[in-house]
Every structure is written in structure tokens, then in C-alpha cells.
Design a protein around this motif. Structure first.
Motif, short mmCIF file in Angstrom:
data_model
loop_
_atom_site.label_atom_id
_atom_site.label_comp_id
_atom_site.label_asym_id
_atom_site.label_seq_id
_atom_site.Cartn_x
_atom_site.Cartn_y
_atom_site.Cartn_z
N LEU A 186 0.82 -1.21 0.00
CA LEU A 186 0.00 0.00 0.00
C LEU A 186 0.85 1.26 0.00
O LEU A 186 0.46 2.29 -0.56
N ARG A 229 4.27 1.46 -0.99
CA ARG A 229 5.35 1.54 -1.97
C ARG A 229 4.92 1.27 -3.41
O ARG A 229 5.75 1.31 -4.32
N THR A 230 3.66 0.95 -3.64
CA THR A 230 3.20 0.70 -5.00
C THR A 230 1.99 1.57 -5.29
O THR A 230 1.39 2.17 -4.40
N SER A 231 1.64 1.61 -6.57
CA SER A 231 0.46 2.36 -7.01
C SER A 231 -0.27 1.52 -8.04
O SER A 231 0.34 1.07 -9.02
N PHE A 232 -1.54 1.30 -7.84
CA PHE A 232 -2.31 0.48 -8.76
C PHE A 232 -3.77 0.91 -8.72
O PHE A 232 -4.21 1.60 -7.79
N TRP A 233 -4.51 0.49 -9.74
CA TRP A 233 -5.92 0.85 -9.83
C TRP A 233 -6.70 0.21 -8.68
O TRP A 233 -6.51 -0.98 -8.38
N GLN A 241 -6.46 1.10 -5.51
CA GLN A 241 -5.67 1.07 -4.28
C GLN A 241 -6.41 1.71 -3.10
O GLN A 241 -6.39 1.19 -1.99
N LYS A 242 -7.07 2.84 -3.36
CA LYS A 242 -7.81 3.51 -2.29
C LYS A 242 -8.96 2.65 -1.78
O LYS A 242 -9.25 2.61 -0.58
N ARG A 284 -7.45 -0.10 0.34
CA ARG A 284 -7.05 0.41 1.66
C ARG A 284 -8.27 0.58 2.57
O ARG A 284 -8.22 0.25 3.75
N GLU A 307 2.10 1.44 7.49
CA GLU A 307 1.99 2.19 6.24
C GLU A 307 2.30 3.67 6.45
O GLU A 307 3.00 4.30 5.64
N ARG A 321 5.44 5.73 4.64
CA ARG A 321 5.26 6.95 3.85
C ARG A 321 6.06 8.11 4.44
O ARG A 321 6.54 8.99 3.72
N THR A 330 11.56 7.07 0.41
CA THR A 330 12.25 5.99 -0.31
C THR A 330 13.70 6.33 -0.64
O THR A 330 14.34 5.64 -1.44
#
Length: 274
Positions: free
Chosen positions: A80, A82-86, A88-89, A92, A155, A159, A163
Motif C-alpha cells: 500500500l 510503496r506501489t500504485s495500482f488501480w 488502491q484507495k 485500503r 503504512e 510513507r 524511499t
């Protein structure tokens, strides 16, 4: 940091006053419970077979649940953060949903998933495995309600630290697993400890989901919160004594883990400054 800055305490007086009221709101009910305890019968009340069974069951299942929270929650938090994807919200929100759901709703959801007629329960029932109303059900119920605490804590820490150090390690040729083990996890270890403590405390105090999904069988599914609830109706003195035991255990665990987290955090920043 200068000594003057380190000792700065310019907090407005009204903030202190409100903080005192908040502290009193938490401490006074605990003090009232201590006053209510029948100290003459305290030891016999907390050492009855039912009380001892409930205490050890709660501790045992809470430790297992916390281990499961770490095993499942650390990868979830990393993905949650370190990545980004469709979606995601949405994911979460679903992961954190047990934080706001009434525990009994979580118990019903687990029952219709792992019960004998549940979504997955029917399949495992064919193999001769019964999950609902067993000690395994207690562990699953505790994990369900406690997992979001670890995910949320970790998480947020991931954040916050960013990174930068992970990127440097990767440019030096470190593999992703090595970066995770040698850089990422040490960076957020205090948050991981805090999240694990919160998960343990939530699992230890779990009631609604456990009662709905696991029932209340002495030595098998009757945890300490369930025992307290039952004793409240038949023996109020025993209920108060057991409540005090639960509070004492929770305070000791949280204090020790908080100290460990602070010590680890100090060691990390000292190594970083060296």
C-alpha cells in the motif's frame, strides 16, 4: 539540538488543563474499579479453573494472532505504501474497515466465510476440518479485528520515511529482498513494534467477533473478555477481579513494548548519526 530547545515546555496552560481532564477521564474509571475489587477474595477469584483457562487462552491466541498480523500486515503495508495500482484507495478502505465495523458484524462475516455453510467453510468441512466454534476461530476473529492496527501504523511510517535510502541501496546493486531486509524494515522497526503491540492489545480485548464466530466454550473458545462478561451476571466480584487482571496484563505488555520501541528507535538514530 540545544539544551534550551530540548527543555522547551511553552505549552499553553489551557492545553495542560484540558489534558488533565482527558487523563482523569481515563484514569478515574480504572481507579473506581480498583476501589471496587474485593481484595480479601481476589486471589481465589482469579485462580479459579475457569479464570485460569480463560486467561491462558487469551494470551495464547493473542500471541498467535499478533504473529499472523505481522506475517500478513507487513506485506500489505509495504504494498500500500510503496506501489500504485488501480483500486488502491478502495483496497485500503476495505483493509481498514474492521476499525469501524462493530465486532459482531465482523464475527458474522467470518461465520459466513469459514462456518460450516460458509463460502470457504463448506470446502474445508469436506476435508474434516471445522473452523467455526473452535480455538482456530478465536485466532481468526482476533486477527480480523487487529490486523488493521498494524497495517495503519506501518503504512504511515513507510510513507513518512520516504524511499531515499531504499533508492540508494538499489543503485548500489542490492536486490529488492535485501533492500527490504537491510533498509526498509530497520527504518520502520519502531512503528512495526508499536503496530504489533496495538494488534496484541486489540486481540487480547476482543469480544464481539469472538463470541459470534467462536462461541463460549471453557478452555476452547472462552477468552478472558468472555469470561468477564459471563461472570458479570453471576459473580460481579469475580468480573471486577478479572477485569483488573486484564488491565494489568495490557498495561505491562504495552509498557514493555513501548520501551522496546523507544530503545530500538534510539539505537537506529545513533547508528545513523555515527
Amino acid at each position: 539540538m540545544s539544551r534550551a530547545t530540548a527543555s522547551y515546555s511553552g505549552v499553553p496552560r489551557w492545553i495542560v488543563a484540558v489534558a488533565v481532564i482527558g487523563a482523569a477521564f481515563v484514569v478515574l474509571p480504572l481507579a473506581a474499579m480498583v476501589v471496587r475489587v474485593n481484595w480479601a477474595e481476589f486471589i481465589p477469584l482469579i485462580t479459579s479453573p475457569a479464570s485460569v483457562d480463560a486467561l491462558w487462552l487469551s494470551l495464547r491466541t493473542s500471541v498467535i494472532s499478533t504473529a499472523l498480523c505481522i506475517l500478513l500486515g507487513v506485506p500489505m503495508a509495504i504494498v500500500l505504501a510503496r506501489t500504485s495500482f488501480w483500486g488502491q484507495k478502495v483496497l485500503r478502505s476495505l483493509v481498514l474497515l474492521p476499525l469501524v465495523l462493530p465486532p459482531v458484524v465482523g464475527g458474522i462475516a467470518l461465520l459466513y466465510t469459514f462456518g460450516r455453510r460458509g463460502l470457504l467453510g463448506q470446502s474445508v468441512e469436506v476435508l474434516g476440518v471445522t473452523i467455526a466454534f473452535s480455538t482456530t476461530a478465536v485466532v481468526l476473529a482476533q486477527t480480523f479485528v487487529a490486523l488493521p492496527f498494524l497495517v495503519l501504523s506501518l503504512e504511515g511510517a513507510l510513507r513518512t520515511v520516504g524511499t531515499r535510502y531504499e533508492a540508494v541501496a538499489a543503485t548500489l546493486g542490492a536486490r529488492p529482498t535485501t533492500v527490504l531486509r537491510r533498509v526498509t524494515l530497520p527504518l520502520v522497526l519502531p512503528a512495526l513494534v508499536s503496530g504489533a503491540v496495538l494488534s496484541f492489545a486489540r486481540a487480547l480485548g476482543e469480544f464481539g467477533a469472538t463470541l459470534t464466530f467462536a462461541g463460549s466454550l471453557q478452555g476452547v473458545t472462552r477468552t478472558l473478555p468472555l469470561e468477564i462478561y459471563l461472570q458479570r451476571e453471576t459473580d460481579p466480584d469475580a468480573a471486577v477481579a478479572l477485569s483488573l487482571v486484564l488491565v494489568a496484563v495490557a498495561v505491562v505488555v504495552v509498557a514493555l513494548a513501548h520501551q522496546a520501541g523507544e530503545s530500538e528507535g534510539l539505537r537506529f538514530w545513533r547508528r545513523r548519526s555515527a
